[in-house]
Design an enzyme around this catalytic site. Structure first.
Site, PDB file in Angstrom:
ATOM      1  CB  CYS A 382     -41.695  38.738   4.952  1.00  0.00           C
ATOM      2  SG  CYS A 382     -43.157  37.746   5.293  1.00  0.00           S
ATOM      3  CG  HIS A 508     -39.235  34.850   3.397  1.00  0.00           C
ATOM      4  ND1 HIS A 508     -38.592  35.471   4.434  1.00  0.00           N
ATOM      5  CD2 HIS A 508     -40.526  34.732   3.774  1.00  0.00           C
ATOM      6  CE1 HIS A 508     -39.445  35.703   5.413  1.00  0.00           C
ATOM      7  NE2 HIS A 508     -40.627  35.253   5.032  1.00  0.00           N
ATOM      8  CD  GLU A 510     -35.274  35.805   2.917  1.00  0.00           C
ATOM      9  OE1 GLU A 510     -35.786  36.475   1.988  1.00  0.00           O
ATOM     10  OE2 GLU A 510     -35.822  35.651   4.026  1.00  0.00           O
TER      11      GLU A 510
END
Ligand code: GLN
Length: 541
Positions: A382, A508, A510
């Site tokens: 990001c 994102h 993650e």
């Protein structure tokens, strides 16, 4: 009929209710039950989106774009489920709903009160989640510690649910601390007794006590807790510290918690298949290699601010048979001496993470430059992508003064600018580009190779994007766009093919990593880091 398990915490905050809730969910998922997790947060913010990561830790984003508490990340990772916004309920949301209903006149002249109106709204949301998810079990964690004033309406609501739904359909799990004191490490049960008295005062008698303790509980202590707290001895579950949080479900299963819950709720008794989970825990505990990944961030003083990134890196170590050590690097610190070499030396790979605002961004740019110039495997996330673009524009394309419109007014080259749909946004809450969006990957790129797909979906949380006016210039100089939105409007991923591993995403990733399904970008980064480390070791020999 959906069953409801409520998890409360006592004695101290940060006692591990989130991991307990997530682990309990894992035990039920191992038995093939559908589980819907829920976090009830007593704060008055409508959601976690407006809260500082310094104070509150990471903001976890769901597929449907809700900005939530980081505990939802634990739930998703342990249970391997996707939560929706319905899995996060705050005092702010509850009161907003009640006040809107009052303004509409829904209460027909009644006086609007905490009981029954606020508690009814809480119960409605809890029941709605169970119904919408067609869940066998809803596991709801109540934020805060028993005794807090602000969690009282939630506790009252879950107390009423026992009456509404019956004993067989509801159960209360209390997570508590058993401290040790004095030179002989004496185990003390009094704080737990008091915490249970406090719960009983509000009308809730726990069915299970999960006892966090530094040392194993001696039998007489377990019996004492059972007697004083009115919980059967087999429901006093010892929870000592473990090497990896992913071991907690294994410990709970061995302690009989899974079977106890199934019997207590009269669920169908099924085999608990824990073998896959145990195997990954074994790898986590006994890895062959160790890899160090530097994570450059703006909020590294709070260990929870990048929780999902830390977990995704740990997951990525599993298929690489490597422990991943994270070296947290505050981006400010790289700014002061403008020389990231010292901080980044010893790192086998680098993540430049998300963030908001101008503080520390030159440190992020410096870290990207170091990775690009030295061949250090790099993953930008990001803001990390935006910093990689700025660095490339300035130092490779010669666009001096390139910057993001978020950081300076009228940059010489606004290579990162506001998304068009953000131009007229005034309210900060819930107004970013949020949640899951599709992205097409360009054939033959590192991104396509890592994902093994040509179309992917990732979760987002940003207001700014790569300025398309500079796409060609970047491309000419060797930074390619490897992922784009299906309408070609938004750059989703970039990479530098001349570098051994240099990739960044506007999303994102993650948030979608699971221990049993590590995310390809993180897995690729750790693999490249392992290879780099091996190459260095060989050249030294
Ligand atoms: N501040 C940047 C934006 O809003 C990046 C956000 C992030 O890193 N999540 O676009």
């Amino acid at each position: 009929m959906t069953k409801y398990i409520f998890v409360t915490g006592g004695v101290v905050s940060s006692i591990g209710k989130g991991i307990t809730t997530a682990s309990l969910g894992r035990l039920l998922r191992n038995r093939g039950f559908t589980v819907a997790p829920l976090k009830l947060d007593p704060y008055i913010n409508v959601d976690a989106g407006t809260m500082s990561p310094h104070q509150h830790g990471e903001v976890f984003v769901t597929e449907d774009g809700a900005e939530t508490d980081l505990d939802l990340g634990h739930y998703e990772r342990f249970m391997d489920v996707n939560c929706s916004g319905g899995s996060s309920l705050t005092t702010g949301k509850v009161y907003s709903a009640v006040i809107s209903a009052e303004r509409r006149g829904d209460y027909l002249g009644g006086t609007v009160q905490v009981i029954p109106h606020v508690t009814n709204e809480i119960k409605r949301a809890i029941l709605a989640l169970g119904r919408e998810q067609e869940a066998d079990v809803v596991i709801a964690e109540i934020g805060g510690t028993v005794g807090d004033i602000e969690s009282l309406p939630f506790l009252e609501a879950i107390r009423q649910m026992r009456t509404d739904l019956g004993h067989e359909n509801t159960m209360y799990v209390h997570v508590t601390l058993i401290p040790t004191v004095g030179p002989w490490q004496e185990v003390k049960t009094k704080p737990t007794q008091h915490s249970v008295y406090k719960l009983r005062e509000i009308g809730i008698a726990p069915d299970v006590l999960v006892c966090r303790s530094e040392v194993p509980l001696p039998n007489d202590v377990r019996e004492k807790i059972s007697l004083f707290c009115g919980v059967p001895p087999q429901a006093v579950i010892e929870s000592t510290n473990v090497e990896t949080i992913y071991e907690v479900p294994v410990i709970y299963e061995a302690a009989g918690l899974g079977d106890f819950v199934v019997n207590r709720l009269n669920l169908e008794s099924r085999d608990a298949n824990l073998s896959h989970w145990k195997a990954l825990v074994e790898t986590l505990k006994n890895p062959k290699l160790t890899t160090t990944i530097g994570v450059v961030g703006k909020y590294t003083s709070n260990g929870d601010a990048y929780k999902s990134i830390a977990e995704a890196l740990i997951h990525a170590g599993i298929p690489n048979d490597s422990a991943v050590q994270i070296k947290w690097i505050e981006s400010d610190s790289l700014e002061n001496d403008k020389n990231p070499v010292d901080a980044l030396a010893g790192c086998d790979g680098l993540v430049v993470g998300p963030g908001f605002g101008a503080r520390g961004i030159e440190g992020k740019v410096a870290a990207v430059q170091y990775a690009r110039e030295t061949g250090l495997p790099f993953l930008g996330i990001c803001l990390g992508l935006q910093m990689a673009v700025i660095e490339y524009a300035r130092n490779v394309c010669g666009l001096h003064g390139a910057n993001s419109e978020e950081m300076v007014e009228n940059p010489a080259y606004p290579v990162i600018h506001l998304l068009p749909e953000q131009k007229h946004v005034t309210d900060k809450g819930g107004s970013m580009r949020l949640g899951s969006y599709p992205c097409n990957l360009v054939n033959g790129t590192l991104a396509a190779q890592l994902y093994g797909a040509s179309r992917i979906e990732e979760r987002h949380r940003h207001r700014y994007e790569v300025n398309n006016d500079f796409r060609e210039k970047l491309q000419e100089h060797g930074m390619i766009t490897s992922g784009v939105s299906p309408d070609y409007r938004l750059v989703e991923m970039i990479e530098v093919p001349a570098h051994p591993f240099f990739i960044a995403t506007q999303a994102h990733p993650e948030f979608k990593s699971r221990p049993n399904r590590p995310h390809p970008l993180f897995e690729g980064l750790v693999r490249a880091a392992v290879e780099k480390k091996n190459a260095v070791a060989t050249s030294v020999v």
